[in-house]
Design an enzyme around this catalytic site. Structure first.
Site, PDB file in Angstrom:
ATOM      1  N   CYS A  93      37.798  26.575  18.361  1.00 48.10           N
ATOM      2  CA  CYS A  93      38.657  26.776  19.528  1.00 48.10           C
ATOM      3  C   CYS A  93      40.137  26.764  19.176  1.00 48.10           C
ATOM      4  O   CYS A  93      40.982  26.997  20.039  1.00 48.10           O
ATOM      5  CB  CYS A  93      38.368  25.737  20.608  1.00 48.10           C
TER       6      CYS A  93
ATOM      7  N   CYS B 192      36.422  23.097  24.078  1.00 52.79           N
ATOM      8  CA  CYS B 192      35.927  23.611  22.791  1.00 52.79           C
ATOM      9  C   CYS B 192      34.477  24.045  22.981  1.00 52.79           C
ATOM     10  O   CYS B 192      33.610  23.221  23.284  1.00 52.79           O
ATOM     11  CB  CYS B 192      36.026  22.534  21.725  1.00 52.79           C
TER      12      CYS B 192
ATOM     13  N   TYR C 200      -4.500   2.729   8.537  1.00 51.41           N
ATOM     14  CA  TYR C 200      -3.727   1.603   7.992  1.00 51.41           C
ATOM     15  C   TYR C 200      -3.222   0.639   9.059  1.00 51.41           C
ATOM     16  O   TYR C 200      -2.535  -0.321   8.755  1.00 51.41           O
ATOM     17  CB  TYR C 200      -2.564   2.096   7.133  1.00 51.41           C
TER      18      TYR C 200
ATOM     19  N   CYS D 134      40.707  23.359  14.721  1.00 45.26           N
ATOM     20  CA  CYS D 134      39.280  23.554  14.956  1.00 45.26           C
ATOM     21  C   CYS D 134      38.911  25.027  14.734  1.00 45.26           C
ATOM     22  O   CYS D 134      39.515  25.903  15.356  1.00 45.26           O
ATOM     23  CB  CYS D 134      38.932  23.133  16.377  1.00 45.26           C
TER      24      CYS D 134
ATOM     25  N   CYS E  46      38.146  17.725  16.413  1.00 47.61           N
ATOM     26  CA  CYS E  46      38.774  18.713  17.281  1.00 47.61           C
ATOM     27  C   CYS E  46      39.254  17.996  18.538  1.00 47.61           C
ATOM     28  O   CYS E  46      38.517  17.208  19.130  1.00 47.61           O
ATOM     29  CB  CYS E  46      37.739  19.769  17.653  1.00 47.61           C
TER      30      CYS E  46
ATOM     31  N   LYS F  71       2.808   4.554   1.043  1.00 48.11           N
ATOM     32  CA  LYS F  71       3.260   5.138   2.303  1.00 48.11           C
ATOM     33  C   LYS F  71       2.903   6.623   2.240  1.00 48.11           C
ATOM     34  O   LYS F  71       3.448   7.357   1.418  1.00 48.11           O
ATOM     35  CB  LYS F  71       4.767   4.944   2.461  1.00 48.11           C
TER      36      LYS F  71
ATOM     37  N   ASP G 265       2.724  10.437   3.074  1.00 53.13           N
ATOM     38  CA  ASP G 265       3.691  11.358   3.664  1.00 53.13           C
ATOM     39  C   ASP G 265       2.954  12.402   4.507  1.00 53.13           C
ATOM     40  O   ASP G 265       2.679  13.510   4.069  1.00 53.13           O
ATOM     41  CB  ASP G 265       4.493  12.031   2.538  1.00 53.13           C
TER      42      ASP G 265
ATOM     43  N   GLU H 247       0.844  -1.197   0.000  1.00 50.90           N
ATOM     44  CA  GLU H 247       0.000   0.000   0.000  1.00 50.90           C
ATOM     45  C   GLU H 247       0.877   1.244   0.000  1.00 50.90           C
ATOM     46  O   GLU H 247       2.048   1.175   0.406  1.00 50.90           O
ATOM     47  CB  GLU H 247      -0.885  -0.001   1.245  1.00 50.90           C
TER      48      GLU H 247
ATOM     49  N   LYS I  47      11.082   2.845  -0.213  1.00 54.63           N
ATOM     50  CA  LYS I  47      11.041   4.281  -0.478  1.00 54.63           C
ATOM     51  C   LYS I  47      11.213   4.575  -1.963  1.00 54.63           C
ATOM     52  O   LYS I  47      11.934   3.869  -2.664  1.00 54.63           O
ATOM     53  CB  LYS I  47      12.163   5.003   0.295  1.00 54.63           C
TER      54      LYS I  47
HETATM   55  S1  IVH Z   1       2.447   0.929   9.082  1.00 55.19           S
HETATM   56  C1  IVH Z   1       4.347  -0.734  13.037  1.00 55.19           C
HETATM   57  N1  IVH Z   1       1.518   1.917   6.836  1.00 55.19           N
HETATM   58  O1  IVH Z   1       5.385   5.771   8.062  1.00 55.19           O
HETATM   59  C2  IVH Z   1       4.340   0.134  11.848  1.00 55.19           C
HETATM   60  N2  IVH Z   1       2.891   3.323   8.172  1.00 55.19           N
HETATM   61  O2  IVH Z   1       8.195   5.257   8.532  1.00 55.19           O
HETATM   62  C3  IVH Z   1       3.061   0.839  11.637  1.00 55.19           C
HETATM   63  N3  IVH Z   1       3.171   5.574   7.269  1.00 55.19           N
HETATM   64  O3  IVH Z   1       5.246   5.998  11.550  1.00 55.19           O
HETATM   65  C4  IVH Z   1       3.115   1.730  10.470  1.00 55.19           C
HETATM   66  N4  IVH Z   1       1.930   5.304   5.477  1.00 55.19           N
HETATM   67  O4  IVH Z   1       3.550   7.361  10.187  1.00 55.19           O
HETATM   68  C5  IVH Z   1       2.275   2.150   7.917  1.00 55.19           C
HETATM   69  N5  IVH Z   1       0.581   2.659   4.871  1.00 55.19           N
HETATM   70  C6  IVH Z   1       1.317   2.883   5.931  1.00 55.19           C
HETATM   71  C7  IVH Z   1       1.935   4.136   6.152  1.00 55.19           C
HETATM   72  C8  IVH Z   1       2.723   4.310   7.282  1.00 55.19           C
HETATM   73  C9  IVH Z   1       2.674   6.155   6.165  1.00 55.19           C
HETATM   74  C10 IVH Z   1       4.076   6.252   8.211  1.00 55.19           C
HETATM   75  C11 IVH Z   1       3.742   6.071   9.670  1.00 55.19           C
HETATM   76  C12 IVH Z   1       4.968   5.471  10.283  1.00 55.19           C
HETATM   77  C13 IVH Z   1       6.017   5.848   9.299  1.00 55.19           C
HETATM   78  C14 IVH Z   1       7.175   4.874   9.358  1.00 55.19           C
END
Ligand code: IVH
Length: 746
Positions: A431, A452, A235, A428, A446, A127, A129, A125, A323
């Protein structure tokens, strides 16, 4: 408005009236915030709220969890209250390419003891942002919303969350307790409109939708949050009174059925190739989704398997974030500055003509170290085809997620004729002490230590940072100011600030930006942090290589500060020997190369270790044997504790604190807590990694070899010399079933 008269109310009447007020206020809130169509006048609304508050004041024990006093406009005036998460909110490990994803799949299979072809489904799914939010529902009512914070303690943003359209106020058919977790985000269109509005009204203009979402959710005045169009995708979940489903995909469907928005691009995949194909599909649609995503998250679908896989210290073993590649831009490098960090590292920083990279304006970027600028890696091999980086150059800047932007490449065709090669300083800049680069270290440091000022300030900033002492009102800016004025030179000084400057608060109160209230709050916040968990203290010391994870590993292992200090002091001769052995090995390698013979590494090292007193050797071995701690961390710890000035500074600090012992994972009722266990032979019901993780979770120490210290040997078929040795030493030996019975797993 006349004060509501509640003197004649009985307790039963009060309870009934609070219930009906909660319902009326909820309906009024929904009409006002969500539907933009108020059904009662402001005055009527206020009257209801006042009556509610008056009854609550007279009958505090009847206050309801969904009380309207917790809602819009009622956030505490000086910051959010804190919420301890019933279950920690974790982050995810990262994969950056296809190979990382197949490695993830292999490691999951290995942990579970599944072959490469055994069926194993994952969900994939986007991720999102944004920022994560945990919503707590009790008996179907939203009672609390909290940000992630540090994962253990978040901020109470209940009033704000109630203004989000995608956050249901009530659920029908949900478990009695349900914590729904997901991401708060802002769409591109809403972000653009908000920024346009902000610019018009001279408000803050946000760098990207994520900042806008975070800034909007974390408003003390929830009426501002209400005016910001936030969205929410569910999620995940935290504490639940009964399971939502047996699979991740089933649980997500259940959340959707309960009224949450779930991401439409969530898909069940049967194996790694399908996961990667779905990643590509999502990547293709990225630009047209209308909201920011920064990758794809894969999760093991079977929740039973998720349970078995469990967690590393801060990330689950059953999920990973794949990512998207970093975003790039070209700009001019205006100059190179050198910053001195808390461990004395001289870090080159690129000052850039500001440029937008992936929606964020970047004007500084890291240049790593002197080799990187010169165009070679630590081993002297060319990087960027050996091109060096000079002030005036046209450079490529990239950033990936939250990572600090980097200068990745340089365009020689655009290099100005007068650009000169950068000369890295040998002293440095803060200092003037010699800046020394040790053999095998990419970084020049340093040598000024605590004299320092840059190191001292950076150490202090680290000390008060969020994962360390996290003192409210004492951030990087205040630390710099106090240090510059000579009020604090080392961490211990923070705890004597009040005695030294707090008399009548006059001194602090009269300083720029400080009023009576903020000064009092600061002293109060400092007092509160005198009681500090051991792991935070260890991390706060800012010892090289001792990050949050190592600090919590150490805390968990030793439990108390005293035990840690005793072990580190005991290991000091071993650390010295380790350093001498490393140096001897390097010399032997060189000599052998010169003489054209094979280096005698083992003999060289062994000779040195033989000289060491056996007890000291043992102390060293025990320290580096701790899970997560190796020779590097151990050397850094002993070095720091052995330096006289630094040790005295640590001792002064510790004398001012009340250190909370770490909770050992060893639950008192665990039959294996504190025991040393060795696994040998073939295990049939779980893999070695899983066995080790489970034993450790129950407080046992898992060792690789049998000695007089071993308490239990778990021997599977094919056990050989270890079983024999255990028998000789009279150590309890169990088979796998016996072990499972002992830990209550059958
Ligand atoms: S699962 C135990 N699913 O990404 C892990 N996280 O880098 C539970 N995030 O802190 C997270 N989309 O804020 C999950 N589809 C998704 C997500 C997601 C964004 C974020 C979330 C998490 C961070 C980790």
């Amino acid at each position: 408005m006349a004060k509501p008269d509640i003197s004649a109310l009985t307790e039963a009447q009060a309870r009934a009236e609070l219930a009906s007020l909660a319902e009326a206020l909820l309906a009024a809130n929904r009409a006002y915030h969500r539907e933009d169509a108020p059904q009662i006048s402001d005055a009527e609304y206020d009257a209801l709220k006042q009556r509610n508050a008056a009854i609550e004041a007279a009958f505090p024990h009847l206050k309801r969890d969904d009380s309207a006093t917790e809602q819009v406009g009622a956030a505490p005036a000086d910051g959010f209250s804190k919420v301890v998460h019933a279950q920690r909110m974790l982050s995810l490990g990262n994969a950056f390419d296809d190979a990382d994803v197949t490695d993830f799949d292999s490691s999951v299979r290995k942990y579970l003891g599944l072959g490469a072809d055994a069926p194993l489904a994952y969900t994939a799914e986007p991720k999102i942002d944004g920022l994560s939010l945990s919503l707590r529902y009790e008996k179907g009512h939203l009672v609390q919303a909290a940000t992630r914070g540090d994962g253990e303690v978040g901020e109470n943003v209940t009033a704000n969350a109630r203004t989000i359209q995608d956050v249901p106020e009530t659920l029908t058919g949900a478990p009695d307790l349900l914590e729904v977790r997901g991401e708060v985000y802002m769409s591109h269109a809403d972000f653009a409109a908000l920024n346009a509005r902000q610019a018009e009204t001279d408000g803050k203009v946000f760098a990207n939708p994520r900042n806008a979402a975070a800034g909007s959710l974390r408003q003390l005045d929830a009426t501002i949050t209400r005016s910001r169009p936030l969205r929410f995708f569910a999620y995940a979940w935290g504490a639940v009174s009964e399971p939502l489903a047996q699979t991740q995909s089933g649980a997500i469907e259940r959340l959707a059925a309960l009224g949450f928005q779930t991401n439409p691009l969530t898909q069940l995949c049967s194996a790694a190739p399908e996961m990667l194909a779905h990643y590509r599909r999502i990547e293709e649609q990225r630009a047209t989704l209308g909201y920011d995503i920064d990758g794809v998250v894969y999760k093991v679908d079977d929740l039973g398997l998720q349970d078995r896989l469990g967690f590393r210290s801060t990330t689950p073993r059953w999920a990973i974030a794949h990512k998207f590649p970093a975003e790039l831009a070209w700009t001019r490098l205006e100059g190179i500055d050198i910053q001195v960090g808390r461990t004395g590292a001289l870090s080159p920083v690129a000052r850039l003509t500001p440029v937008t990279v992936g929606g964020v304006v970047v004007s500084n970027a890291t240049l790593h170290n002197e080799d990187y600028i010169a165009g070679r890696d630590a081993k002297g091999n060319p990087i960027r085809d050996g091109k060096d980086i000079r002030a005036g150059d046209w450079v490529q800047v990239y950033r990936a997620g939250d990572v600090i932007p980097k200068v990745a490449d340089v365009d020689l065709a655009k290099r100005p004729d007068d650009a000169i090669r950068f000369v890295f300083p040998q002293t440095c800049p803060e200092c003037g002490s010699d800046a020394i680069r040790e053999e095998g270290d990419a970084v020049r440091r340093c040598s000024g230590g605590l004299i320092c000022p840059a190191q001292a300030v950076e150490k202090l900033k680290h000390f008060v940072s969020r994962a360390a002492f996290d003192i409210e009102g004492l951030g990087a800016k205040q630390v710099e100011q106090f240090h510059a004025d000579g009020w604090i030179a080392e961490p211990a000084d923070i705890f004597s600030l009040k005695t030294r400057y707090g008399a009548g608060l006059q001194q602090l109160k009269n300083r720029d930006g400080w009023g009576e209230k903020s000064a009092e709050n600061l002293f109060q916040a400092i007092e509160e942090k005198r009681r500090i968990p051991l792991a935070r203290l260890i991390f706060a010391l800012g010892i090289r290589h001792v990050g949050e994870v190592a600090a919590s590993d150490l805390a968990r292992h030793f439990g108390t500060w005293e035990a840690l200090v005793a072990a580190v002091d005991g290991a000091a001769p071993g650390a010295q020997c380790q350093l001498r052995a490393d140096a001897a090995e390097a010399a032997e390698r060189q000599a052998a190369q010169r003489d054209g013979r094979k280096p005698r590494i083992k003999a060289t090292r062994d000779a040195l270790w033989q000289e060491l007193d056996p007890a000291a050797r043992m102390a060293w071995a025990q320290l580096i044997d701790i899970d997560g701690i190796g020779a590097t961390v151990a050397v850094a710890l002993t070095t720091s504790f052995q330096q006289r000035a630094e040790r005295a500074s640590i001792d002064r600090l510790v004398a001012a604190l009340d250190i909370l012992p770490a909770e050992r994972p060893a639950t008192d009722d665990s039959p294996v807590a504190g025991k040393t266990v060795v696994f040998t032979g073939t295990l049939e019901k779980m893999t070695r990694a899983e066995a080790k993780a489970r034993a450790e979770a129950l407080g046992a120490k898992v060792s690789g070899s049998v000695s007089a210290k071993t308490d239990i040997l778990v021997a599977g078929p094919g056990a050989g010399s270890k079983a024999k040795k255990a028998a000789e030493l009279g150590i309890d030996t169990l088979d796998e079933d016996g072990w499972l019975a002992l830990i209550g797993a059958v």
